[in-house]
Design an enzyme around this catalytic site. Structure first.
Site, PDB file in Angstrom:
ATOM      1  N   SER A 147       6.815  -6.735 -14.041  1.00  0.00           N
ATOM      2  CA  SER A 147       7.701  -7.900 -13.879  1.00  0.00           C
ATOM      3  C   SER A 147       6.894  -9.180 -14.089  1.00  0.00           C
ATOM      4  O   SER A 147       5.668  -9.185 -13.889  1.00  0.00           O
ATOM      5  CB  SER A 147       8.279  -7.905 -12.459  1.00  0.00           C
ATOM      6  OG  SER A 147       8.921  -9.129 -12.193  1.00  0.00           O
ATOM      7  N   TYR A 160       7.185  -7.128  -3.157  1.00  0.00           N
ATOM      8  CA  TYR A 160       7.649  -6.737  -4.498  1.00  0.00           C
ATOM      9  C   TYR A 160       6.665  -7.222  -5.558  1.00  0.00           C
ATOM     10  O   TYR A 160       6.228  -6.465  -6.434  1.00  0.00           O
ATOM     11  CB  TYR A 160       9.035  -7.349  -4.721  1.00  0.00           C
ATOM     12  CG  TYR A 160       9.628  -7.149  -6.090  1.00  0.00           C
ATOM     13  CD1 TYR A 160      10.462  -6.065  -6.350  1.00  0.00           C
ATOM     14  CD2 TYR A 160       9.390  -8.049  -7.124  1.00  0.00           C
ATOM     15  CE1 TYR A 160      11.031  -5.890  -7.604  1.00  0.00           C
ATOM     16  CE2 TYR A 160       9.942  -7.881  -8.370  1.00  0.00           C
ATOM     17  CZ  TYR A 160      10.759  -6.811  -8.610  1.00  0.00           C
ATOM     18  OH  TYR A 160      11.323  -6.633  -9.855  1.00  0.00           O
TER      19      TYR A 160
HETATM   20  P1  NAI Z   1      19.039  -1.756 -10.735  1.00  0.00           P
HETATM   21  O1  NAI Z   1      19.162  -1.863  -9.267  1.00  0.00           O
HETATM   22  O2  NAI Z   1      20.196  -2.108 -11.595  1.00  0.00           O
HETATM   23  O3  NAI Z   1      18.544  -0.276 -11.114  1.00  0.00           O
HETATM   24  C1  NAI Z   1      17.514   0.350 -10.396  1.00  0.00           C
HETATM   25  C2  NAI Z   1      17.795   1.832 -10.329  1.00  0.00           C
HETATM   26  O4  NAI Z   1      16.696   2.465  -9.646  1.00  0.00           O
HETATM   27  C3  NAI Z   1      19.064   2.180  -9.543  1.00  0.00           C
HETATM   28  O5  NAI Z   1      19.860   3.076 -10.298  1.00  0.00           O
HETATM   29  C4  NAI Z   1      18.530   2.844  -8.267  1.00  0.00           C
HETATM   30  O6  NAI Z   1      19.394   3.822  -7.727  1.00  0.00           O
HETATM   31  C5  NAI Z   1      17.219   3.458  -8.780  1.00  0.00           C
HETATM   32  N1  NAI Z   1      16.260   3.720  -7.712  1.00  0.00           N
HETATM   33  C6  NAI Z   1      15.901   2.931  -6.684  1.00  0.00           C
HETATM   34  N2  NAI Z   1      15.015   3.539  -5.893  1.00  0.00           N
HETATM   35  C7  NAI Z   1      14.779   4.752  -6.439  1.00  0.00           C
HETATM   36  C8  NAI Z   1      13.946   5.855  -6.095  1.00  0.00           C
HETATM   37  N3  NAI Z   1      13.195   5.836  -4.983  1.00  0.00           N
HETATM   38  N4  NAI Z   1      13.947   6.946  -6.901  1.00  0.00           N
HETATM   39  C9  NAI Z   1      14.723   6.982  -8.005  1.00  0.00           C
HETATM   40  N5  NAI Z   1      15.548   5.987  -8.367  1.00  0.00           N
HETATM   41  C10 NAI Z   1      15.572   4.885  -7.609  1.00  0.00           C
HETATM   42  O7  NAI Z   1      17.762  -2.647 -11.132  1.00  0.00           O
HETATM   43  P2  NAI Z   1      17.181  -3.232 -12.507  1.00  0.00           P
HETATM   44  O8  NAI Z   1      17.304  -4.695 -12.429  1.00  0.00           O
HETATM   45  O9  NAI Z   1      17.695  -2.497 -13.667  1.00  0.00           O
HETATM   46  O10 NAI Z   1      15.632  -2.901 -12.275  1.00  0.00           O
HETATM   47  C11 NAI Z   1      14.942  -1.902 -12.979  1.00  0.00           C
HETATM   48  C12 NAI Z   1      13.465  -2.204 -12.893  1.00  0.00           C
HETATM   49  O11 NAI Z   1      13.205  -3.486 -13.477  1.00  0.00           O
HETATM   50  C13 NAI Z   1      12.926  -2.287 -11.460  1.00  0.00           C
HETATM   51  O12 NAI Z   1      11.641  -1.705 -11.410  1.00  0.00           O
HETATM   52  C14 NAI Z   1      12.835  -3.785 -11.201  1.00  0.00           C
HETATM   53  O13 NAI Z   1      11.870  -4.102 -10.252  1.00  0.00           O
HETATM   54  C15 NAI Z   1      12.439  -4.267 -12.592  1.00  0.00           C
HETATM   55  N6  NAI Z   1      12.702  -5.671 -12.851  1.00  0.00           N
HETATM   56  C16 NAI Z   1      13.969  -6.186 -12.852  1.00  0.00           C
HETATM   57  C17 NAI Z   1      14.178  -7.521 -13.114  1.00  0.00           C
HETATM   58  C18 NAI Z   1      15.544  -8.144 -13.135  1.00  0.00           C
HETATM   59  O14 NAI Z   1      15.637  -9.381 -13.232  1.00  0.00           O
HETATM   60  N7  NAI Z   1      16.603  -7.377 -13.072  1.00  0.00           N
HETATM   61  C19 NAI Z   1      13.051  -8.428 -13.373  1.00  0.00           C
HETATM   62  C20 NAI Z   1      11.780  -7.798 -13.383  1.00  0.00           C
HETATM   63  C21 NAI Z   1      11.611  -6.456 -13.117  1.00  0.00           C
END
Ligand code: NAI
Length: 289
Positions: A147, A160
């Site tokens: 990130s 985080y």
């Molecule tokens: P999201 O919340 O839409 O998707 C995350 C997914 O990870 C969900 O389906 C959730 O059920 C799953 N998850 C959570 N804990 C888990 C575990 N212990 N085992 C397996 N699955 C698990 O989030 P998003 O935004 O798509 O984030 C994806 C990645 O991108 C994350 O690592 C987040 O930190 C990173 N990120 C997101 C940003 C944003 O602005 N949306 C910015 C920078 C990084």
């Protein structure tokens, strides 16, 4: 076999039931890959598979309930990809949570550890068990989601951000260690991407924040990140390893003084030309109309 850039490849995507992971699953499938999604949220995973299959992807997409913080789950996930599709070429360690929030002095150790368990241990386990299999198959591509929070300060929550900085460091060391096995390890560092994890239903607040910190005038979408993933997963990046690619609409390019201009500073310069420092040569500057 199709003609997509990932044709015939097998990819595992953690956190693939939502946001960036789901958009990447769509793109990988469209590029001809077989995709196994691992997600903690069983209900979301079930509706994801239903939707992707009704989009015509059939058995090319599978889901499995997996908690990336649990070694047994991660090992089983990688093994399942091999059993079902016969290979393991790409792993996207992407699952994430918001994690511990609040001031450091109010943060519970359990909350801190739970954040690291998903965001950092999860990535470590993903690399460990992907690499064990890829070593026997002649190589592969692993991509970890970091990130901009790991690349700059001032982005809360603190726990985080610390995990994301750790992911970036780990990615470089893993890339160096696994290069001899032709396993590439890269990171993608998203900026503000409009997913549920980011806006948490507060769409207007997210939009306002974005307008202050991000130079690009449009919202970051999961598809922007997914497109970069296709590059990192495919042969087009075959000599790229240990790298982090920011997908952030210029967030990191935006220095502090741009976000908080000095008193009296213009938002856009109204002059152009050259100054020569202490050389004694006169400056040659003109006012812009
Ligand atoms: P999201 O919340 O839409 O998707 C995350 C997914 O990870 C969900 O389906 C959730 O059920 C799953 N998850 C959570 N804990 C888990 C575990 N212990 N085992 C397996 N699955 C698990 O989030 P998003 O935004 O798509 O984030 C994806 C990645 O991108 C994350 O690592 C987040 O930190 C990173 N990120 C997101 C940003 C944003 O602005 N949306 C910015 C920078 C990084």
């Amino acid at each position: 076999m199709g003609s997509g850039r990932l044709s015939g490849r097998t990819a595992v995507i953690t956190g693939g039931s939502s946001g960036i992971g789901l958009a990447t699953a769509h793109r990988f499938l469209a590029e001809g890959a077989n995709v196994l999604i691992g997600d903690y949220n069983e209900e979301a995973a079930a509706s994801t598979i239903e939707k992707l299959r009704s989009d015509g992807h059939g058995d090319a997409v599978q889901v499995m309930r997996a908690d990336v913080s649990q070694e047994g789950d991660v090992k089983a996930l990688m093994g399942r990809a091999l059993d079902v599709f016969g290979s393991l070429d790409v792993v996207f360690n992407n699952a994430g949570i918001g994690g511990a929030i609040g001031p450091i002095v109010e943060t519970e150790v359990d909350h801190w550890d739970a954040t690291f368990a998903v965001m950092m241990r999860g990535v470590f386990l993903g690399v460990k068990h992907a690499a064990k299999i890829m070593m026997t198959l002649g190589g592969g591509s692993i991509i970890n989601t970091a990130s901009i929070a790991g690349l700059s300060s001032g982005v809360p929550p603190t726990a985080y951000s610390a995990t994301k900085a750790a992911v970036l460091s780990f990615t470089k060391n893993a890339a160096a260690e696994l290069a001899e096995h032709k396993i590439r390890v890269n990171a993608v560092s998203p900026g503000i991407i409009f997913t549920k994890l980011m806006h948490q239903g507060r769409d207007e607040l997210a939009e306002t924040t974005m307008r202050i910190v991000q130079p690009w005038p449009e919202r970051g979408q999961p598809e922007h990140v997914a497109n970069t993933l296709v590059f990192l997963a495919s042969e087009e990046s075959s000599f790229v390893t240990g790298e982090s690619i920011a997908v952030d609409g210029g967030y990191l390019a935006n220095g502090l003084l741009r976000m908080h201009p000095l008193p009296g500073a213009k938002t856009k310069p109204d002059y152009a030309g050259i100054t020569y420092g202490l050389t004694g040569r006169p400056r040659d500057v003109r006012k812009l109309s």
